[in-house]
Design a protein around this motif. Structure first.
Motif, PDB file in Angstrom:
ATOM      1  N   UNK A 160      66.090  37.121  16.313  1.00  0.00           N
ATOM      2  CA  UNK A 160      65.211  38.200  16.762  1.00  0.00           C
ATOM      3  C   UNK A 160      66.016  39.502  16.810  1.00  0.00           C
ATOM      4  N   UNK A 161      65.566  40.534  16.079  1.00  0.00           N
ATOM      5  CA  UNK A 161      66.308  41.799  16.083  1.00  0.00           C
ATOM      6  C   UNK A 161      66.224  42.499  17.437  1.00  0.00           C
ATOM      7  N   UNK A 162      67.212  43.318  17.744  1.00  0.00           N
ATOM      8  CA  UNK A 162      67.220  44.021  19.030  1.00  0.00           C
ATOM      9  C   UNK A 162      66.028  44.950  19.189  1.00  0.00           C
ATOM     10  N   UNK A 216      61.743  35.851  11.905  1.00  0.00           N
ATOM     11  CA  UNK A 216      61.491  35.619  13.333  1.00  0.00           C
ATOM     12  C   UNK A 216      60.006  35.817  13.620  1.00  0.00           C
ATOM     13  N   UNK A 217      59.578  35.381  14.796  1.00  0.00           N
ATOM     14  CA  UNK A 217      58.181  35.479  15.199  1.00  0.00           C
ATOM     15  C   UNK A 217      58.071  35.890  16.649  1.00  0.00           C
ATOM     16  N   UNK A 218      56.883  36.395  16.990  1.00  0.00           N
ATOM     17  CA  UNK A 218      56.576  36.760  18.376  1.00  0.00           C
ATOM     18  C   UNK A 218      56.013  35.547  19.102  1.00  0.00           C
ATOM     19  N   UNK A 219      54.869  35.040  18.642  1.00  0.00           N
ATOM     20  CA  UNK A 219      54.267  33.831  19.188  1.00  0.00           C
ATOM     21  C   UNK A 219      53.814  32.937  18.043  1.00  0.00           C
ATOM     22  N   UNK A 255      62.982  44.448  18.228  1.00  0.00           N
ATOM     23  CA  UNK A 255      61.823  43.630  17.879  1.00  0.00           C
ATOM     24  C   UNK A 255      60.508  44.226  18.345  1.00  0.00           C
ATOM     25  N   UNK A 256      60.483  44.899  19.493  1.00  0.00           N
ATOM     26  CA  UNK A 256      59.216  45.448  19.998  1.00  0.00           C
ATOM     27  C   UNK A 256      58.667  46.523  19.060  1.00  0.00           C
ATOM     28  N   UNK A 257      59.525  47.218  18.364  1.00  0.00           N
ATOM     29  CA  UNK A 257      59.075  48.250  17.419  1.00  0.00           C
ATOM     30  C   UNK A 257      58.595  47.648  16.100  1.00  0.00           C
ATOM     31  N   UNK A 258      58.920  46.390  15.877  1.00  0.00           N
ATOM     32  CA  UNK A 258      58.531  45.733  14.634  1.00  0.00           C
ATOM     33  C   UNK A 258      57.242  44.910  14.753  1.00  0.00           C
ATOM     34  N   UNK A 259      56.675  44.863  15.953  1.00  0.00           N
ATOM     35  CA  UNK A 259      55.433  44.110  16.143  1.00  0.00           C
ATOM     36  C   UNK A 259      54.264  44.821  15.470  1.00  0.00           C
ATOM     37  N   UNK A 260      53.309  44.036  15.027  1.00  0.00           N
ATOM     38  CA  UNK A 260      52.069  44.584  14.456  1.00  0.00           C
ATOM     39  C   UNK A 260      51.058  44.820  15.555  1.00  0.00           C
ATOM     40  N   UNK A 261      50.307  45.904  15.405  1.00  0.00           N
ATOM     41  CA  UNK A 261      49.177  46.294  16.205  1.00  0.00           C
ATOM     42  C   UNK A 261      49.174  46.018  17.622  1.00  0.00           C
TER      43      UNK A 261
END
Length: 117
Positions: free
Chosen positions: A107-109, A27-30, A111-117
């Motif tokens: 997208x995992x539940x 999955x991806x953020x943007x 997901x915000x904790x898996x974002x980089x920097x």
């Protein structure tokens, strides 16, 4: 930003999502689109950081946001933001019904904790 080496306005995007994430069910953020070859990769906040990896492996330094309604460019080599630039071949962003983060269903539940920097 006008005509620049490394921009091919005729090349369409390679797909509607990050090619590498799609290949492994990630999955991806943007999303970011290579201005030279059309490769669609995920941003540096995404777990895979595939747009940056594409630049490092190909030397293609310019990407455009592949988010609907955004037209800014980023120059990895110069570490510089351009608010706008030349129009690239359509489409200018992923489908409007494709969520960010995306894609839907992967997208995992947390997901915000898996974002980089």
């Amino acid at each position: 930003m006008t005509a620049i080496d490394g921009v091919d306005q005729s090349v369409p995007p390679t797909g509607t999502g990050c090619a590498e994430c799609d290949a492994v069910g990630g999955w991806w953020f943007h999303l970011r689109r290579c201005a030279q070859c059309g490769h669609v990769g995920c941003c540096d906040s995404s777990p895979g950081q595939h747009a940056t990896a594409h630049w490092k492996s190909t030397g293609h330094p310019l990407v455009q946001s592949f988010e609907p309604g955004e037209d800014w460019f980023w120059d990895y080599a110069g570490n510089e933001l351009y608010e706008s630039g030349p129009a690239l071949a359509p489409p200018a962003g992923h489908p409007a019904d494709q969520p960010a983060p995306g894609p839907s269903g992967r997208v995992p539940q947390d997901w915000t904790r898996q974002l980089n920097g």
